[in-house]
Write a protein that holds these residues in place. Sequence first.
Motif: not given
Length: 317
Positions: A261, A264, A268, A278
């Motif tokens: 996460k 990620e 982003r 995702s």
Amino acid sequence: MKLIRFFTKILLIAIVPLLAIDGLRKADLALDPRSGNAYLATFIDKMHLLDSVPSPRLILMSGSSMAFGVDSDLLSKELEIPVVNAALHFNLGSKFMMEQLKSTVKKGDIVLITLEYITTSQGQHEEQLIVSDFYPSAKKWVHFNSISNEIGAYTTHRLSDCRLLIGEFWAGTRSKPISIEDTTSVFFRKCFDKNGDLIGHLNNAQPTFINPELSTATDFSEQIKDLNDFATFAKQKGVTVLFTFPSYIEAGYEKNMAVVKKIENQYRTQLKFPILGSPENSVLDDSFFFDNVYHLNSQGRKIFTSRLIQLLEQEGV
């Protein structure tokens, strides 16, 4: 004067053996068919595909996750576009991969990039230098922090060559044939099909254990800079660049969710071109993986390819 002679002798003692090993390795590459069938020798074929398949085409770039995990024939059929699977090895590093792409992309191309969560920007010099042995033009994509770093990397590389040659002669494996038909070998040049997909594992028995650990730094800023730099270059060439997340085993995702996460979130907030899907889109059940947390088996590659098709169609590809 004596001091100069002393250092000259030391230099000769260090360099002459390395030059001899270098010559032996080059002779080995030229004369032994097994060396030409090495996994990283596939780089030659991947570059040939990139140079010869006409544009527009869809180019896949990653470490080995998309080499194992994509059915390019299916992708090409559904999207009605030629597909070149340029994915090979995460240890080449994102900087090296992007330099490779810069040398081959053409107007109208679509490039889909993914990086395994263990990929670094710098990569590993050993793998990069092995590739350069097979494809000399790749030497200009190998970056060193200093002259001493470069000398050390080349020295280590040639000593590793020497150890490999001696080890294989000692074990009697120099002439052992490797082919797509056997049910044990995976990592060799002829395990790839005409699109660049790795298919050597499809008829092999699946290992019984896959370690779901994720050993990596969580800062992907340098890797993202490499990707953004390529995207800027690609835009000027009329090339579309897209990103998606790598196939990943469910047990690994559950264990390392916080790390994934965080990575990620960096993508982003820092990546300057479209992200498809995702991390969860790329997570598959453990039973769909072959020998590590990124390498899909036959069933897994069908599922992952279908998901890629859906994401690319949603993007208008």
